[in-house]
Design a protein around this motif. Structure first.
Motif, mmCIF file in Angstrom:
data_model
loop_
_atom_site.group_PDB
_atom_site.id
_atom_site.type_symbol
_atom_site.label_atom_id
_atom_site.label_comp_id
_atom_site.label_asym_id
_atom_site.label_seq_id
_atom_site.Cartn_x
_atom_site.Cartn_y
_atom_site.Cartn_z
ATOM 1 N N VAL A 97 -1.922 -3.511 0.995
ATOM 2 C CA VAL A 97 -1.931 -4.357 2.343
ATOM 3 C C VAL A 97 -3.063 -4.479 2.959
ATOM 4 C CG1 VAL A 97 -1.223 -3.921 4.873
ATOM 5 C CG2 VAL A 97 0.382 -2.917 3.083
ATOM 6 N N GLY A 98 -3.487 -5.654 3.356
ATOM 7 C CA GLY A 98 -4.739 -5.986 3.811
ATOM 8 C C GLY A 98 -4.675 -7.440 4.996
ATOM 9 N N THR A 99 -5.720 -7.825 5.209
ATOM 10 C CA THR A 99 -5.808 -8.930 6.291
ATOM 11 C C THR A 99 -6.223 -10.150 5.595
ATOM 12 O OG1 THR A 99 -6.561 -7.148 7.832
ATOM 13 C CG2 THR A 99 -6.837 -9.392 8.585
ATOM 14 N N VAL A 100 -5.733 -11.179 6.011
ATOM 15 C CA VAL A 100 -5.952 -12.393 5.454
ATOM 16 C C VAL A 100 -7.290 -12.911 6.073
ATOM 17 C CG1 VAL A 100 -5.291 -15.118 5.349
ATOM 18 C CG2 VAL A 100 -3.920 -13.236 5.102
ATOM 19 N N VAL A 160 -7.446 -12.066 0.759
ATOM 20 C CA VAL A 160 -6.815 -10.911 1.320
ATOM 21 C C VAL A 160 -8.048 -10.007 1.335
ATOM 22 C CG1 VAL A 160 -5.108 -9.149 1.748
ATOM 23 C CG2 VAL A 160 -4.511 -11.663 0.724
ATOM 24 N N LEU A 161 -8.444 -9.203 2.327
ATOM 25 C CA LEU A 161 -9.526 -8.038 2.498
ATOM 26 C C LEU A 161 -8.631 -6.828 2.742
ATOM 27 C CD1 LEU A 161 -12.553 -7.510 2.698
ATOM 28 C CD2 LEU A 161 -12.130 -7.459 5.035
ATOM 29 N N VAL A 162 -8.903 -6.078 1.671
ATOM 30 C CA VAL A 162 -8.025 -4.644 1.542
ATOM 31 C C VAL A 162 -9.218 -3.691 1.734
ATOM 32 C CG1 VAL A 162 -6.715 -3.101 0.333
ATOM 33 C CG2 VAL A 162 -6.375 -5.538 -0.050
ATOM 34 N N GLU A 163 -9.189 -2.702 2.757
ATOM 35 C CA GLU A 163 -10.006 -1.757 2.995
ATOM 36 C C GLU A 163 -9.338 -0.566 2.782
ATOM 37 O OE1 GLU A 163 -11.520 -1.671 7.071
ATOM 38 O OE2 GLU A 163 -13.141 -3.310 6.877
ATOM 39 N N ARG A 164 -10.119 0.520 2.321
ATOM 40 C CA ARG A 164 -9.932 1.744 1.917
ATOM 41 C C ARG A 164 -10.732 2.785 2.467
ATOM 42 N NH1 ARG A 164 -11.858 3.523 -3.125
ATOM 43 N NH2 ARG A 164 -13.354 1.854 -3.955
ATOM 44 N N ARG A 165 -10.449 4.078 2.883
ATOM 45 C CA ARG A 165 -11.621 5.266 3.416
ATOM 46 C C ARG A 165 -11.469 5.997 2.188
ATOM 47 N NH1 ARG A 165 -9.133 7.689 8.306
ATOM 48 N NH2 ARG A 165 -11.110 8.311 8.219
ATOM 49 N N ILE A 166 -12.802 6.230 1.769
ATOM 50 C CA ILE A 166 -13.012 7.504 0.961
ATOM 51 C C ILE A 166 -14.129 8.581 1.628
ATOM 52 C CG2 ILE A 166 -12.773 5.877 -1.044
ATOM 53 C CD1 ILE A 166 -15.995 5.928 -1.171
ATOM 54 N N GLN A 167 -13.930 9.701 1.236
ATOM 55 C CA GLN A 167 -14.693 10.786 1.839
ATOM 56 C C GLN A 167 -16.060 10.805 0.874
ATOM 57 O OE1 GLN A 167 -13.309 14.692 1.423
ATOM 58 N NE2 GLN A 167 -14.014 15.160 3.718
ATOM 59 N N VAL A 201 -0.807 -8.819 5.685
ATOM 60 C CA VAL A 201 0.129 -8.973 4.443
ATOM 61 C C VAL A 201 0.049 -8.117 3.485
ATOM 62 C CG1 VAL A 201 -0.241 -11.371 4.935
ATOM 63 C CG2 VAL A 201 -1.776 -10.240 3.395
ATOM 64 N N ARG A 202 1.406 -8.000 3.021
ATOM 65 C CA ARG A 202 1.622 -6.988 1.789
ATOM 66 C C ARG A 202 1.503 -8.099 0.505
ATOM 67 N NH1 ARG A 202 3.252 -2.068 1.227
ATOM 68 N NH2 ARG A 202 3.948 -2.227 3.371
ATOM 69 N N ILE A 203 0.696 -7.604 -0.611
ATOM 70 C CA ILE A 203 0.525 -8.439 -1.777
ATOM 71 C C ILE A 203 0.829 -7.423 -3.002
ATOM 72 C CG2 ILE A 203 -1.139 -9.866 -0.946
ATOM 73 C CD1 ILE A 203 -3.334 -8.092 -2.218
ATOM 74 N N GLU A 204 1.232 -8.139 -4.049
ATOM 75 C CA GLU A 204 1.843 -7.326 -5.420
ATOM 76 C C GLU A 204 1.017 -7.876 -6.476
ATOM 77 O OE1 GLU A 204 5.949 -7.826 -6.653
ATOM 78 O OE2 GLU A 204 6.109 -6.142 -5.709
ATOM 79 N N GLU A 205 0.895 -7.179 -7.501
ATOM 80 C CA GLU A 205 0.174 -7.544 -8.641
ATOM 81 C C GLU A 205 1.135 -8.364 -9.524
ATOM 82 O OE1 GLU A 205 -3.295 -5.353 -11.370
ATOM 83 O OE2 GLU A 205 -1.409 -4.422 -11.002
ATOM 84 N N CYS A 206 0.489 -9.435 -10.076
ATOM 85 C CA CYS A 206 1.444 -10.222 -11.202
ATOM 86 C C CYS A 206 0.575 -10.594 -12.371
ATOM 87 C CB CYS A 206 2.120 -11.296 -10.340
ATOM 88 S SG CYS A 206 0.772 -12.612 -9.771
ATOM 89 N N ARG A 207 1.097 -11.253 -13.114
ATOM 90 C CA ARG A 207 0.417 -11.974 -14.500
ATOM 91 C C ARG A 207 -0.837 -12.795 -13.753
ATOM 92 N NH1 ARG A 207 1.754 -17.341 -14.973
ATOM 93 N NH2 ARG A 207 3.597 -18.226 -13.920
#
Length: 91
Positions: free
Chosen positions: A11-14, A25-32, A61-67
């Motif tokens: 899930v990310g932001t366009v 799409v920019l996907v952010e995640r939080r790591i420690q 948006v929600r994106i999904e991996e594909c070929r």
């Protein structure tokens, strides 16, 4: 019998929709941090296939991996989770 597994979903932001049938799409995640234990934001941009050109900048948006669809595009749009707030709308 199919050997295909469930594709990864993010899930990310366009951030860009200027290309035809493609969004960025920019996907952010939080790591420690391993030593200081502070949470840090990490981000990555993905090119995703948008068949109907339906996304606007700021949409979640929600994106999904594909070929692979092109040199850089290996994700496709699944759904729009939230729409961006329109700017400049007269009330």
């Amino acid at each position: 019998m199919s050997t295909e597994q469930n594709p990864r979903s993010l899930v990310g932001t366009v951030v860009s929709n200027r290309m035809d049938k493609t969004i960025v799409v920019l996907v952010e995640r939080r790591i420690q941090h391993p030593l200081y234990k502070k949470y840090i934001r990490r981000s990555k941009k993905f090119h995703a296939h948008d068949q109907e050109n339906s996304c606007q900048i700021g949409d979640t948006v929600r994106i999904e991996e594909c070929r692979p669809l092109s040199k850089t595009k290996t994700w496709r749009l699944v759904s729009v989770v939230g729409h961006a707030i329109a700017e400049g709308v007269a009330s």
